[in-house]
Write a protein that holds these residues in place. Structure first.
Motif, PDB file in Angstrom:
ATOM      1  N   LYS A  35      27.450  35.826 -20.436  1.00 58.05           N
ATOM      2  CA  LYS A  35      28.884  36.122 -20.372  1.00 58.05           C
ATOM      3  C   LYS A  35      29.183  37.182 -19.322  1.00 58.05           C
ATOM      4  O   LYS A  35      30.172  37.089 -18.603  1.00 58.05           O
ATOM      5  CB  LYS A  35      29.386  36.587 -21.741  1.00 58.05           C
ATOM      6  CG  LYS A  35      29.532  35.453 -22.729  1.00 58.05           C
ATOM      7  CD  LYS A  35      30.122  35.929 -24.030  1.00 58.05           C
ATOM      8  CE  LYS A  35      30.295  34.774 -24.991  1.00 58.05           C
ATOM      9  NZ  LYS A  35      30.887  35.196 -26.253  1.00 58.05           N
ATOM     10  N   ARG A  36      28.320  38.205 -19.224  1.00 60.34           N
ATOM     11  CA  ARG A  36      28.522  39.236 -18.200  1.00 60.34           C
ATOM     12  C   ARG A  36      28.387  38.641 -16.806  1.00 60.34           C
ATOM     13  O   ARG A  36      29.161  38.946 -15.896  1.00 60.34           O
ATOM     14  CB  ARG A  36      27.525  40.377 -18.391  1.00 60.34           C
ATOM     15  CG  ARG A  36      27.874  41.322 -19.511  1.00 60.34           C
ATOM     16  CD  ARG A  36      26.992  42.546 -19.503  1.00 60.34           C
ATOM     17  NE  ARG A  36      25.584  42.235 -19.672  1.00 60.34           N
ATOM     18  CZ  ARG A  36      24.978  42.046 -20.835  1.00 60.34           C
ATOM     19  NH1 ARG A  36      25.680  42.152 -21.950  1.00 60.34           N
ATOM     20  NH2 ARG A  36      23.693  41.778 -20.899  1.00 60.34           N
ATOM     21  N   GLN A  37      27.397  37.770 -16.630  1.00 58.10           N
ATOM     22  CA  GLN A  37      27.177  37.165 -15.321  1.00 58.10           C
ATOM     23  C   GLN A  37      28.351  36.252 -14.967  1.00 58.10           C
ATOM     24  O   GLN A  37      28.813  36.248 -13.823  1.00 58.10           O
ATOM     25  CB  GLN A  37      25.877  36.374 -15.312  1.00 58.10           C
ATOM     26  CG  GLN A  37      25.531  35.817 -13.951  1.00 58.10           C
ATOM     27  CD  GLN A  37      24.199  35.079 -13.955  1.00 58.10           C
ATOM     28  OE1 GLN A  37      23.654  34.786 -15.007  1.00 58.10           O
ATOM     29  NE2 GLN A  37      23.698  34.798 -12.782  1.00 58.10           N
TER      30      GLN A  37
END
Length: 68
Positions: A35-37
């Motif tokens: 999700k961060r990426q």
């Protein structure tokens, strides 16, 4: 005579519980990283779109003309 395959095994139960807990933690870490990426990729794409449509183009350092 009782079937030995149907008896409960406390050692196996503890081992499977620990394995399930470990895999759940690893799955949570992988999901968070993905999700961060994805968020970072979306932000970069948005920045590139804005730069393109605003006419802000930059050449990389290797493509710039230098005085000799």
């Amino acid at each position: 005579m009782s079937n030995p395959w149907t008896k409960k095994n406390p050692l196996m139960s503890m081992w499977l519980s620990a394995a399930n807990r470990t895999m759940g933690a690893a799955r949570g870490q992988a999901t968070g990283a993905a999700k961060r990426q994805a968020g970072a990729m979306q932000a970069e794409a948005a920045r590139q779109i804005v730069d393109f449509w605003s006419g802000k183009t930059t050449l990389s350092a290797s493509r710039r003309k230098t005085r000799r």
